[in-house]
Design an enzyme around this catalytic site. Sequence first.
Site, PDB file in Angstrom:
ATOM      1  N   ASP A 139       0.794  -1.396   0.010  1.00  0.00           N
ATOM      2  CA  ASP A 139       0.364  -0.262   0.346  1.00  0.00           C
ATOM      3  C   ASP A 139       0.934   1.262  -0.530  1.00  0.00           C
ATOM      4  O   ASP A 139       2.262   0.936  -0.782  1.00  0.00           O
ATOM      5  CB  ASP A 139      -1.273   0.339   1.635  1.00  0.00           C
ATOM      6  CG  ASP A 139      -2.261   0.571   1.576  1.00  0.00           C
ATOM      7  OD1 ASP A 139      -2.574   2.094   0.930  1.00  0.00           O
ATOM      8  OD2 ASP A 139      -3.432  -0.258   0.960  1.00  0.00           O
ATOM      9  N   HIS A 179      -3.348   6.260   3.805  1.00  0.00           N
ATOM     10  CA  HIS A 179      -4.065   4.908   3.522  1.00  0.00           C
ATOM     11  C   HIS A 179      -3.177   3.568   4.207  1.00  0.00           C
ATOM     12  O   HIS A 179      -4.578   2.383   4.289  1.00  0.00           O
ATOM     13  CB  HIS A 179      -4.135   4.687   1.692  1.00  0.00           C
ATOM     14  CG  HIS A 179      -5.564   3.786   1.005  1.00  0.00           C
ATOM     15  ND1 HIS A 179      -4.875   1.887   0.425  1.00  0.00           N
ATOM     16  CD2 HIS A 179      -6.472   4.024   0.349  1.00  0.00           C
ATOM     17  CE1 HIS A 179      -5.714   1.804  -0.144  1.00  0.00           C
ATOM     18  NE2 HIS A 179      -6.607   2.737   0.478  1.00  0.00           N
ATOM     19  N   SER A 342     -11.419  -0.376  -0.162  1.00  0.00           N
ATOM     20  CA  SER A 342     -10.007  -0.535   0.140  1.00  0.00           C
ATOM     21  C   SER A 342     -10.461  -0.984   1.474  1.00  0.00           C
ATOM     22  O   SER A 342      -9.091  -1.488   2.093  1.00  0.00           O
ATOM     23  CB  SER A 342      -9.048   0.970   0.011  1.00  0.00           C
ATOM     24  OG  SER A 342      -8.401   0.949  -1.095  1.00  0.00           O
TER      25      SER A 342
END
Length: 388
Positions: A139, A179, A342
Amino acid sequence: MFDQQAGLERVLARHRDAIVVEPVPGRPALIRRDQLLVAGPDAAAAEDLVRRWCDRREDGAGVARLLLRAPARPDVCELAAELGGDGPHRRLAVAPNHLVHGQPMWWSGPADRPRPAGPVPAPRPAADACRDVTVAILDTGLSPHPWYADADWFREQGEEDAETLDADLDRELDPQAGHGTFVAGVVLRHAPTARLRARRVLGGDGVGDELGVIRALARLADRDHADVVNLSLGCHTYDDRPSPVLARAIAALGRRTVVVACAGNAGGDRPFWPAALKPVIGVAALDGDDRAWFSNYGWWVDAAAPGVDVASSFVRFDGPRPPVDGADPDRFDGFATWSGTSFATPMVAGLIAGMAASEGLSAVTAAERILDQKNRPTHPDLGVIIRS
């Protein structure tokens, strides 16, 4: 609703070597200009076949990159199709270097911007684990957080896998910065004893490419074994077929590793890769009892989990915007809420890892139980419905 064309323009402005290709009208993909990826065993043969256009070859773990001469203006999609073959069995494992995305409202990743949230209770294991389980998260990297700051696995993280919060130095949090930290928190909420292994393959803008993902997967296959791999990223391909180079990299992880990937946020049924690969568990997002409006769906989706207003760990950052009605819209104190496929994905990855750890199962056996259609409801376009 986010303007996808504006999002595309921002990607192209930031990544000058990226171009849009659209062999089939209405089905675009993003690739790196003048680059071909080739699985390692096929590199020499592919280089020989494109030698009239090839400037040089760069070899790396699991993949070689052929850099083509720009003045020759080669069509990399045509070359990939020609080298690979159009039939069901490809001759060589060759593909353009597709961009993979996590940028809000652009084909993958989060469906909106994160929102500051109050503290979320830290994950607590219900009982001692029967075995250690490792979850790899490819990620944006990982930032320090109280939930895991003292964990030995976090102290082993390299600086190269740390989050970058403001790469363009505009004093604002990059669109997808945090994220990876958010995804890590979702995993830990469902697998509190898991050892996480973060690998940075996306920038703070939520954009990376297949080359980076394949190299990270090769590293896992060669020396950093993981029971579960979480890929909250992906792309559409130029021909809507799986990249054979990425498919080989995932296969190289072996049958003991479970790979979970997000279905993407385009709100359609166009296959999204690598989620649509057969060995990968593709995860869509739920909003209550229904499919989230942004979530992809289709025959290739294996499961759906909550993906709207998910709460998790986040970075610390204070942007320049002033408070509104006593609330600061861009000050984050380590927690946030966010929406997207996600964040449905690490819930499934975490449930698999949590069951494997608590019951001493292999990750594959745990995944089979979590996705057991006899014990959970199903939907034709969303697979197994998972709520907890």
